[in-house]
Design a protein around this motif. Structure first.
Motif, PDB file in Angstrom:
ATOM      1  N   PHE A 130      20.243  66.247  34.284  1.00  0.00           N
ATOM      2  CA  PHE A 130      21.682  66.426  34.344  1.00  0.00           C
ATOM      3  C   PHE A 130      22.032  67.708  35.117  1.00  0.00           C
ATOM      4  N   TYR A 131      23.148  67.671  35.817  1.00  0.00           N
ATOM      5  CA  TYR A 131      23.648  68.866  36.483  1.00  0.00           C
ATOM      6  C   TYR A 131      25.157  68.949  36.306  1.00  0.00           C
ATOM      7  N   GLU A 132      25.677  70.177  36.305  1.00  0.00           N
ATOM      8  CA  GLU A 132      27.103  70.388  36.039  1.00  0.00           C
ATOM      9  C   GLU A 132      27.952  70.170  37.286  1.00  0.00           C
ATOM     10  N   VAL A 133      29.125  69.582  37.050  1.00  0.00           N
ATOM     11  CA  VAL A 133      30.157  69.508  38.077  1.00  0.00           C
ATOM     12  C   VAL A 133      31.468  69.975  37.457  1.00  0.00           C
ATOM     13  N   THR A 134      32.465  70.202  38.258  1.00  0.00           N
ATOM     14  CA  THR A 134      33.734  70.707  37.737  1.00  0.00           C
ATOM     15  C   THR A 134      34.488  69.615  36.976  1.00  0.00           C
ATOM     16  N   PRO A 135      35.303  69.959  35.978  1.00  0.00           N
ATOM     17  CA  PRO A 135      36.026  68.964  35.188  1.00  0.00           C
ATOM     18  C   PRO A 135      36.967  68.080  36.002  1.00  0.00           C
ATOM     19  N   ASP A 136      37.539  68.631  37.063  1.00  0.00           N
ATOM     20  CA  ASP A 136      38.489  67.820  37.830  1.00  0.00           C
ATOM     21  C   ASP A 136      37.808  66.795  38.724  1.00  0.00           C
ATOM     22  N   ALA A 137      36.480  66.683  38.630  1.00  0.00           N
ATOM     23  CA  ALA A 137      35.751  65.702  39.443  1.00  0.00           C
ATOM     24  C   ALA A 137      35.677  64.336  38.787  1.00  0.00           C
ATOM     25  N   VAL A 138      36.233  64.207  37.568  1.00  0.00           N
ATOM     26  CA  VAL A 138      36.112  62.947  36.829  1.00  0.00           C
ATOM     27  C   VAL A 138      36.806  61.810  37.566  1.00  0.00           C
ATOM     28  N   GLU A 139      38.040  62.018  37.996  1.00  0.00           N
ATOM     29  CA  GLU A 139      38.786  60.956  38.671  1.00  0.00           C
ATOM     30  C   GLU A 139      38.086  60.522  39.953  1.00  0.00           C
ATOM     31  N   ALA A 140      37.568  61.500  40.697  1.00  0.00           N
ATOM     32  CA  ALA A 140      36.842  61.165  41.920  1.00  0.00           C
ATOM     33  C   ALA A 140      35.567  60.407  41.603  1.00  0.00           C
ATOM     34  N   THR A 141      34.946  60.740  40.471  1.00  0.00           N
ATOM     35  CA  THR A 141      33.712  60.065  40.090  1.00  0.00           C
ATOM     36  C   THR A 141      33.964  58.616  39.721  1.00  0.00           C
ATOM     37  N   VAL A 142      35.102  58.331  39.088  1.00  0.00           N
ATOM     38  CA  VAL A 142      35.463  56.944  38.772  1.00  0.00           C
ATOM     39  C   VAL A 142      35.546  56.131  40.064  1.00  0.00           C
ATOM     40  N   ARG A 143      36.118  56.727  41.113  1.00  0.00           N
ATOM     41  CA  ARG A 143      36.185  56.031  42.398  1.00  0.00           C
ATOM     42  C   ARG A 143      34.784  55.800  42.957  1.00  0.00           C
ATOM     43  N   LYS A 144      33.895  56.751  42.741  1.00  0.00           N
ATOM     44  CA  LYS A 144      32.523  56.588  43.216  1.00  0.00           C
ATOM     45  C   LYS A 144      31.805  55.476  42.465  1.00  0.00           C
TER      46      LYS A 144
END
Length: 306
Positions: A40-54
């Protein structure tokens, strides 16, 4: 405070990643996070919406939200990797998560890399196409003769920019259109927005070439300086690979390259369907860079080799 973790790769026997999962987690543990061969690696909290698109584009196989107030996961119902990860999650125990289905066509590597290839070609055409011409004019004495006319340095440079800009935009458009007939690129956004990025990006790169060609009298020196600009941009601007996950210093350095903002805006339009408001930051940065390069090139321009 909640932390957002990005997956994780499950490695095969030869060390190559098989699955990619993103996880939103609090301090509480979950058995799935202890799955062997998963990092696991950390990403910023605001990356969730972009991750859903991914997830929808098959770039990420699963998104887990392990926070107590949400407790859910996203998986693409058309993804084979998502299917297997969902089965592993269901048999891992721990807090039950509510499934959230995401749909979308897979983004091929060619869809992601084509803007990079066209951007690299744009970079070389703009930098070498104008830089070498002006240096050759100066070396042959052609600029010295032009200096005897009422033509100002600003008018001459703008004419060079306009002529090269028209040629580069035309050729790049033809190449993109012709290649698209065979490869059928993913295009979620507007072609007019993409054309705007092309024109503004080409203008910025041509203006950058003027900074090099403004005073140089040797074609050999001009070639060396232009290569000194192009190679770092080609490596750090995300032409062949994403800068996500690289050293933060390298990510900061990449922001100094006009090509980084050109490719970022182009991919946002093509892959995410971004509008002008979504790429406003990239457009403003390109406008600022173009203005800066044009001012430096104009003020430092000389007509003769002396």
């Amino acid at each position: 405070m909640a932390l957002v973790f990005g997956l994780a790769f499950v490695f095969s026997g030869d060390g190559q990643p098989l699955f990619k999962v993103a996880v939103v987690a609090q301090s509480t543990e979950h058995p799935f996070r202890h799955t062997e061969h998963v990092e696991f690696y950390e990403v910023t909290p605001d990356a969730v919406e972009a991750t859903v698109r991914k997830v929808g584009r098959h770039q990420v196989d699963m998104l887990l939200d392990l926070r107590a107030e949400s407790a859910r996961y996203w998986v693409n119902s058309d993804s084979q990797n998502g299917y297997f990860l969902e089965k592993l999650l269901q048999h891992s125990g721990g807090t039950a998560l509510q499934p959230q289905s995401v749909q979308g066509a897979e983004i091929r590597y060619v869809d992601w890399v084509v803007p990079g290839i066209l951007g690299m070609n744009l970079m070389f055409s703009c930098l070498f196409g104008v830089g070498f011409v002006i240096v050759r004019y100066r070396k042959s004495g052609y600029l010295k003769r032009l200096n005897a006319t009422p033509l100002s340095a600003t008018e001459f440079l703008l004419a060079q920019i306009a002529s090269r800009l028209a040629l580069v935009v035309f050729v790049t458009t033809i190449v993109f259109t012709g290649t698209n007939l065979f490869m059928h690129f993913t295009m979620e956004g507007s072609y007019w927005n993409l054309l705007l990025v092309l024109v503004l990006g080409a203008f910025t790169l041509i203006a950058l070439s003027l900074v090099v060609a403004a005073r140089v009298s040797s074609e050999e020196l001009a070639g060396g300086l232009l290569n000194l600009l192009t190679w770092p941009m080609m490596v750090l601007s995300g032409v062949w690979f994403s800068m996500e996950g690289t050293n933060p210093v390298m990510q900061w350095v990449s922001q100094l390259s006009p090509l980084t903002h050109i490719l970022s805006a182009a991919r946002a339009i093509m892959l995410d369907g971004a509008g002008l408001a979504d790429i406003g930051v990239q457009l403003l940065v390109l406008v600022a860079m173009a203005a800066l390069f044009l001012v430096i090139g104009t003020l430092s321009f000389k007509w003769t080799t002396e």
